[in-house]
Design a protein around this motif. Structure first.
Motif, PDB file in Angstrom:
ATOM      1  N   PRO A 236       0.818  -1.361   0.103  1.00  0.00           N
ATOM      2  CA  PRO A 236      -0.073  -0.369  -0.096  1.00  0.00           C
ATOM      3  C   PRO A 236       1.192   1.336   0.103  1.00  0.00           C
ATOM      4  O   PRO A 236       1.957   1.198   0.294  1.00  0.00           O
ATOM      5  CB  PRO A 236      -0.747  -0.077   1.429  1.00  0.00           C
TER       6      PRO A 236
ATOM      7  N   VAL B 175      -0.309   5.090   3.744  1.00  0.00           N
ATOM      8  CA  VAL B 175      -1.599   3.979   4.565  1.00  0.00           C
ATOM      9  C   VAL B 175      -0.767   3.122   5.504  1.00  0.00           C
ATOM     10  O   VAL B 175      -1.159   2.824   6.557  1.00  0.00           O
ATOM     11  CB  VAL B 175      -2.035   3.285   3.165  1.00  0.00           C
ATOM     12  N   ILE B 176       0.544   2.763   4.980  1.00  0.00           N
ATOM     13  CA  ILE B 176       1.573   2.211   5.871  1.00  0.00           C
ATOM     14  C   ILE B 176       1.501   2.629   7.274  1.00  0.00           C
ATOM     15  O   ILE B 176       1.351   2.211   8.435  1.00  0.00           O
ATOM     16  CB  ILE B 176       2.718   1.633   5.345  1.00  0.00           C
ATOM     17  N   LYS B 177       1.882   4.092   7.180  1.00  0.00           N
ATOM     18  CA  LYS B 177       2.302   5.060   8.440  1.00  0.00           C
ATOM     19  C   LYS B 177       0.983   5.003   9.286  1.00  0.00           C
ATOM     20  O   LYS B 177       1.117   4.805  10.521  1.00  0.00           O
ATOM     21  CB  LYS B 177       2.690   6.108   7.945  1.00  0.00           C
ATOM     22  N   ALA B 178      -0.142   5.498   8.727  1.00  0.00           N
ATOM     23  CA  ALA B 178      -1.479   5.270   9.344  1.00  0.00           C
ATOM     24  C   ALA B 178      -1.720   4.064  10.099  1.00  0.00           C
ATOM     25  O   ALA B 178      -2.154   4.116  11.137  1.00  0.00           O
ATOM     26  CB  ALA B 178      -2.639   5.989   8.144  1.00  0.00           C
ATOM     27  N   THR B 179      -1.610   2.993   9.315  1.00  0.00           N
ATOM     28  CA  THR B 179      -2.014   1.740  10.102  1.00  0.00           C
ATOM     29  C   THR B 179      -1.004   1.425  11.177  1.00  0.00           C
ATOM     30  O   THR B 179      -1.593   1.114  12.357  1.00  0.00           O
ATOM     31  CB  THR B 179      -1.932   0.550   9.001  1.00  0.00           C
ATOM     32  N   ILE B 180       0.121   1.774  11.078  1.00  0.00           N
ATOM     33  CA  ILE B 180       1.062   1.517  12.065  1.00  0.00           C
ATOM     34  C   ILE B 180       0.543   2.495  13.489  1.00  0.00           C
ATOM     35  O   ILE B 180       0.528   2.292  14.546  1.00  0.00           O
ATOM     36  CB  ILE B 180       2.595   1.764  12.048  1.00  0.00           C
TER      37      ILE B 180
ATOM     38  N   LEU C 126      -2.123   3.635  13.943  1.00  0.00           N
ATOM     39  CA  LEU C 126      -3.472   3.247  14.466  1.00  0.00           C
ATOM     40  C   LEU C 126      -3.276   2.168  15.704  1.00  0.00           C
ATOM     41  O   LEU C 126      -3.800   1.911  16.390  1.00  0.00           O
ATOM     42  CB  LEU C 126      -4.571   2.716  13.412  1.00  0.00           C
ATOM     43  N   ARG C 127      -2.426   1.250  14.883  1.00  0.00           N
ATOM     44  CA  ARG C 127      -2.173  -0.004  15.859  1.00  0.00           C
ATOM     45  C   ARG C 127      -1.448   0.554  17.159  1.00  0.00           C
ATOM     46  O   ARG C 127      -1.875   0.051  18.160  1.00  0.00           O
ATOM     47  CB  ARG C 127      -1.010  -0.960  15.049  1.00  0.00           C
ATOM     48  N   ASN C 128      -0.647   1.016  17.168  1.00  0.00           N
ATOM     49  CA  ASN C 128      -0.149   1.704  18.347  1.00  0.00           C
ATOM     50  C   ASN C 128      -0.788   2.449  19.139  1.00  0.00           C
ATOM     51  O   ASN C 128      -0.772   2.089  20.357  1.00  0.00           O
ATOM     52  CB  ASN C 128       1.380   2.749  18.007  1.00  0.00           C
TER      53      ASN C 128
END
Ligand SMILES: C[S@@+](CC[C@H](N)C(=O)[O-])C[C@H]1O[C@@H](n2cnc3c(N)ncnc32)[C@H](O)[C@@H]1O
Length: 366
Positions: free
Chosen positions: A11, A15-20, A22-24
């Motif tokens: 992605p 998108v990768i940064k936003a997903t990480i 959100l996970r954190n």
């Protein structure tokens, strides 16, 4: 087997940064909702999971399960283990989604356990290097490292880290395979994140067995390269370059970057090199590159950059690996890289991030 890069469909970076992110955020919320004692107890017990992953990799359990589910009795026979003990370890891992337990004490692979298969783009040897007996003992010396600042290899074995690898060929093999795996994992992302095609001759200093160069040369057909590393490291490089059909465009030169490096390159790559060394030694390496470079030659450092925030980061823990396993090596902040570069006659031109934890730090002569 060809080592040509597969183009990964990742992605976009945001998108990768936003997903990480959100996970954190969710992990932090969950930790705040539970009693702190429980949270810390769980975190402090995570070494069991880590070590079990390594033992499963060492026993080749994912490979044994590759043809299909297998009862633990058969797994124990094939891996020459105590059946009950192996079952207890696999059951614990299955609880974490690493393997799945079926009826009748039978196990099968999951997407997580398949990341330990003996194949390209796996993390098997990385895991075995990081969590194997040797590094495990070194991590056990962290208390002394933090007290004194001395690395664990010198403390325990009275020698320099790279000397230790040279004198222990079996550990050197695992180390090289671990480096190869990380190079394979990140290489296919790197070649798409930077235009290496703009250079005629690329020199990879401390380039290991030539994985990054193989991937660059496979993608950019007009580029020629020099792989520079120590004699005991480049042993398999020729074969690898050959397998990728790029050996005619890559010379292998052995030597030490503390003496001199090949001249005439248009781009010099230092990937995960400066994090092995303290500031004084890093400046020595950079000055040797500076002496070999023309005014328009570019320098590309590929390293993690530590950010001044309270967020979890791969770099902050790899930094502890540098603390126990190198003489003064460390992961650095942008300001620390800028200082190293300036002290060696370079200026930082730009930083390019990509989907891996490693950033491109592009520099040129002052
Ligand atoms: C952490 S590994 C990185 C390898 C490769 N650049 C990568 O990212 O996969 C460090 C590399 O520096 C090399 N190295 C260490 N001391 C060296 C020296 N004095 N001269 C040349 N290479 C050296 C090691 O052999 C090893 O391949």
């Amino acid at each position: 087997m060809s080592d040509k890069p597969k183009d990964k469909k990742l992605p976009p970076l945001f998108v990768i940064k936003a997903t990480i992110g959100l996970r954190n955020f969710l992990i932090r919320i969950a930790k705040k909702m539970l009693p702190a004692n429980f949270v810390l107890l769980e975190e402090a017990s995570s070494f069991w999971k880590a070590k079990s992953i390594e033992v499963a990799a060492q026993l080749n359990i994912p490979d044994l399960l590759e043809p299909g589910p297998m009862p633990v009795s058969k797994l124990a026979e094939l891996s020459q283990c105590n059946e009950e003990a192996l079952y207890r370890m696999l059951r614990a891992l299955a609880g974490e989604g690493i393997f799945k337990e079926l009826r009748g004490k039978t196990f099968k692979n999951t997407s997580l356990s398949k990341a330990l298969l003996t194949k390209k783009e796996s993390v098997k040897y990385f895991v075995m290097h990081h969590l194997g007996t040797n590094n495990w003992d070194l991590v056990g010396d962290l208390f002394n490292c933090v007290k004194t600042g001395e690395n664990a290899i010198t403390h325990k074995f009275h020698m320099e880290p790279f000397e230790f690898l040279e004198k222990n060929p079996e550990k050197n093999v695992i180390f090289n395979k671990a480096m190869t795996e990380t190079a394979e994992l990140s290489g296919s992302i790197f070649v798409n994140a930077y235009n290496f095609g703009q250079y005629k001759l690329i020199v990879d200093i401390g380039g290991g067995q030539g994985h990054l160069l193989s991937q660059i040369l496979s993608k950019y057909k007009n580029v020629e390269a020099i792989l520079f590393d120590q004699p005991h490291v480049v042993t398999e490089a020729k074969e690898l370059l050959k397998r990728n059909g790029v050996e005619s465009r890559c010379n292998i030169v052995v030597g030490s970057f503390f003496d001199r490096v090949p001249a005439q390159g248009d781009l010099y790559i230092l990937k995960n090199i400066l994090h092995d060394w303290d500031d004084v030694r890093s400046v020595e390496i950079l000055k040797n590159l500076h002496a070999a470079m023309l005014p328009e030659t570019r320098l590309l450092l590929i390293e993690t950059i530590i950010k001044p925030n309270n967020k979890p980061s791969f770099g902050k823990f790899i930094d502890l690996q540098m603390l126990i396993g190198t003489t003064g090596g460390k992961e650095r902040t942008r300001e620390e890289f800028e200082k190293l570069l300036n002290d060696s006659g370079f200026k930082l031109k730009r930083i390019i991030e990509n989907a891996t934890p490693f950033s491109f730090i592009e520099a040129m002569k002052l």
